[in-house]
Design an enzyme around this catalytic site. Structure first.
Site, PDB file in Angstrom:
ATOM      1  N   CYS A  65      48.231  38.759  44.935  1.00  0.00           N
ATOM      2  CA  CYS A  65      48.046  38.553  43.533  1.00  0.00           C
ATOM      3  C   CYS A  65      49.141  38.926  42.784  1.00  0.00           C
ATOM      4  CB  CYS A  65      46.815  39.199  43.033  1.00  0.00           C
ATOM      5  SG  CYS A  65      46.499  39.515  41.309  1.00  0.00           S
ATOM      6  N   CYS A  68      48.387  41.481  39.825  1.00  0.00           N
ATOM      7  CA  CYS A  68      47.896  42.824  40.362  1.00  0.00           C
ATOM      8  C   CYS A  68      49.139  43.630  40.552  1.00  0.00           C
ATOM      9  CB  CYS A  68      47.162  42.578  41.605  1.00  0.00           C
ATOM     10  SG  CYS A  68      45.761  41.706  41.741  1.00  0.00           S
TER      11      CYS A  68
END
Length: 144
Positions: A65, A68
């Site tokens: 991600c 993230c």
């Protein structure tokens, strides 16, 4: 996994910080609170989060991600700024399917502020450091 080594922001001494401990971690040299950043999974969540004596910022993230990875430095900065007041616990969603289901994590990153096992606030998506600061402060100010 071995306990991470954290450099004291005050004196620079390197300290080992356990994911689960009573109280808050303090520098072995100057005794100031240390940033508390830990990892947890399905089997270690209770000790790392629910039994913590201070509020916990839980970061549900994934290695694949990009948002993230973008928000992670801001979360770590927040943990440094609020050393002794806030613990950051990172949960890799791919390695913790029971927690993903339990907390109905639909997207990553998903952030929770928890204290004594109770969810005080939830923030889906990556947000800048200033917005994180405001959200955490407002969430903790509203808590009983």
């Amino acid at each position: 996994m071995a306990d991470p080594i954290v450099e004291c922001p005050n004196c620079g001494r390197r300290n080992r910080v356990a994911a689960v401990a009573a109280g808050v971690p303090r520098c072995g040299n100057c005794h100031r609170p240390l940033p508390w950043i830990a990892e947890a999974g399905d089997d270690t969540f209770a000790g790392a989060v629910e039994q913590a004596t201070i509020p916990v910022l839980v970061d549900f993230w994934a290695t694949w991600c990009a948002p993230c990875r973008m928000v992670s430095p801001a979360l770590e900065q927040l943990a440094r700024e609020r050393a002794g007041e806030l613990k950051l616990v990172k949960i890799d969603c791919d390695a913790a399917p029971k927690l993903v289901e339990r907390f109905s994590v639909q997207a990553v990153p998903t952030l929770l502020v928890m204290h004594h096992g109770q969810i005080l606030g939830r923030q889906p998506g990556a947000v800048p450091l200033d917005a994180l600061r405001r959200w955490v402060k407002e969430t903790l100010d509203r808590s009983p």
